[in-house]
Design a protein around this motif. Structure first.
Motif, PDB file in Angstrom:
ATOM      1  N   ARG A 101       1.053  -1.224   0.047  1.00  0.00           N
ATOM      2  CA  ARG A 101      -0.067   0.015  -0.184  1.00  0.00           C
ATOM      3  C   ARG A 101       0.921   1.205  -0.233  1.00  0.00           C
ATOM      4  NH1 ARG A 101      -5.037  -0.124   2.608  1.00  0.00           N
ATOM      5  NH2 ARG A 101      -4.917   2.027   1.958  1.00  0.00           N
ATOM      6  N   ASP A 102       0.432   2.083  -0.521  1.00  0.00           N
ATOM      7  CA  ASP A 102       1.331   3.267  -0.888  1.00  0.00           C
ATOM      8  C   ASP A 102       1.614   4.228   0.771  1.00  0.00           C
ATOM      9  OD1 ASP A 102      -0.963   4.624  -0.287  1.00  0.00           O
ATOM     10  OD2 ASP A 102      -0.603   6.342  -1.515  1.00  0.00           O
ATOM     11  N   ASP A 103       0.633   4.033   1.586  1.00  0.00           N
ATOM     12  CA  ASP A 103       0.895   4.555   2.888  1.00  0.00           C
ATOM     13  C   ASP A 103       1.824   3.724   3.749  1.00  0.00           C
ATOM     14  OD1 ASP A 103      -2.691   5.764   3.306  1.00  0.00           O
ATOM     15  OD2 ASP A 103      -2.034   3.892   1.987  1.00  0.00           O
TER      16      ASP A 103
HETATM   17 ZN    ZN Z   1      -3.212   4.892   0.518  1.00  0.00          ZN
END
Ligand code: ZN
Ligand code: PRT
Length: 290
Positions: A56-58
């Protein structure tokens, strides 16, 4: 399940989302050969000591900060929001977007000072809070985890602070962009305490990445030109070092080959035509290694 090799570099990228296609395209343009199936969690690079982690980008900045990954490709917006302690190595020229304050059309609000005392919904509470405090405007920040644009319609916030690229989402929700507070693009980040050995491999990777980025900035041109204009032509197209010149069978004419910067391309073409250049052929460049 095959285990990740401890000695290979690990690069965390977004699994599925707005950065995924451009990230994978960029890595492939840099000559890296790896699989990218939808359900895959990691891939081994066949022609470089690199493992690619799909996440996930987070989580990307956290993985890199903690050393689970050595490298990551993530939006600058996330690094700023999370105040991530990572090294930003190079901006990658995709994933462009802005964190923008948006206000309802009918609010009549025309500048950020008019938001004093108002409630702002956002997925970027830290960046937004910092912006307003720098402006000396006192607002109440309402952190949300998504669908920020509907907060004013629901009557739970007076304005929003959200990422925009085309601006159509704000427009569709009757919001007007009031002010850009952060410009973002995808960046390559690295852990801050990597061994010299790992940094050496990263530097090899960086040469490839910079080659792709430079390739996008230039075009290769070939043209015929009157020999007596050579000096003037060299002033217009100095090339990387100097243009390649060869003689044409027709007396008094030469062939000139060189690279031209993309951002001044059309100006350069006009100047060359004024100097009598003709038969100009333009080719895209895959990579430039200076
Ligand atoms: Zn995200
Ligand atoms: O599932 P995962 O957690 O990995 O992904 P995500 O859904 O949290 O993130 P994703 O894929 O939406 O965005 C990843 C990164 O892409 C962001 O962190 C930004 O760096 C970058 N990026 C580029 C964008 C946009 N453009 C963008 N337009 N991120 C979000 N948006 C959203 C915005 O939040 C709004 O909802 O798109 C909408 C506005 O778009 P326009 O074109 O209508 O203005």
């Amino acid at each position: 399940m095959k285990k990740l090799s401890g000695s290979n570099l690990k690069l965390a990228v977004q699994k599925t989302g707005r950065l995924t296609t451009d990230t994978l395209g960029f890595l492939q343009a840099a000559g890296l050969d790896f699989d990218a199936y939808k359900q895959q969690l990691y891939a081994h690079c066949r022609n470089f000591p690199l493992e690619i982690l799909y996440v996930r980008d987070d989580d990307i900045a956290d993985y890199v900060e903690s050393g689970i990954a050595d490298l990551g490709i993530v939006g600058k917006n996330i690094l700023v929001e999370d105040e991530s302690e990572v090294d930003s190595l190079v901006e990658l020229g995709f994933g462009y977007c802005n964190l923008t304050i948006g206000v309802p059309k009918e609010s009549g609000i025309e500048n950020v000072n008019e938001l004093n005392g108002k409630k702002i919904a956002t997925c970027y509470p830290n960046t937004t809070r910092k912006f307003f405090s720098e402006q000396g405007v006192s607002v109440e920040i309402m952190p949300l985890s998504g669908s920020v644009e509907i907060a004013p319609l629901l009557g739970v916030a007076d304005a929003i602070s959200d990422m925009t690229s085309t601006g159509s989402t704000m427009a569709m929700n009757d919001l007007i962009p009031l002010q850009r507070i952060l410009e973002s693009e995808a960046v390559l980040i690295a852990n801050t305490s990597l061994s010299t050995e790992r940094m050496d491999v990263i530097n090899r990777l960086l040469i490839r990445f910079r080659g792709v980025l430079a390739g996008k900035k230039y075009k290769y041109i070939m043209m015929n030109a009157p020999e007596d204009q050579l000096e003037n032509i060299i002033k217009v197209v100095p090339g990387l070092k100097s243009p390649t010149i060869s003689a044409l069978a027709m007396k008094g004419w030469i062939s000139v080959q060189c690279v031209v910067k993309e951002d001044v391309f059309w100006d350069t073409m006009e100047e060359l035509q004024k100097l009598g250049a003709a038969g100009i052929i333009v080719l895209p460049i895959e990579k430039v290694i200076e």
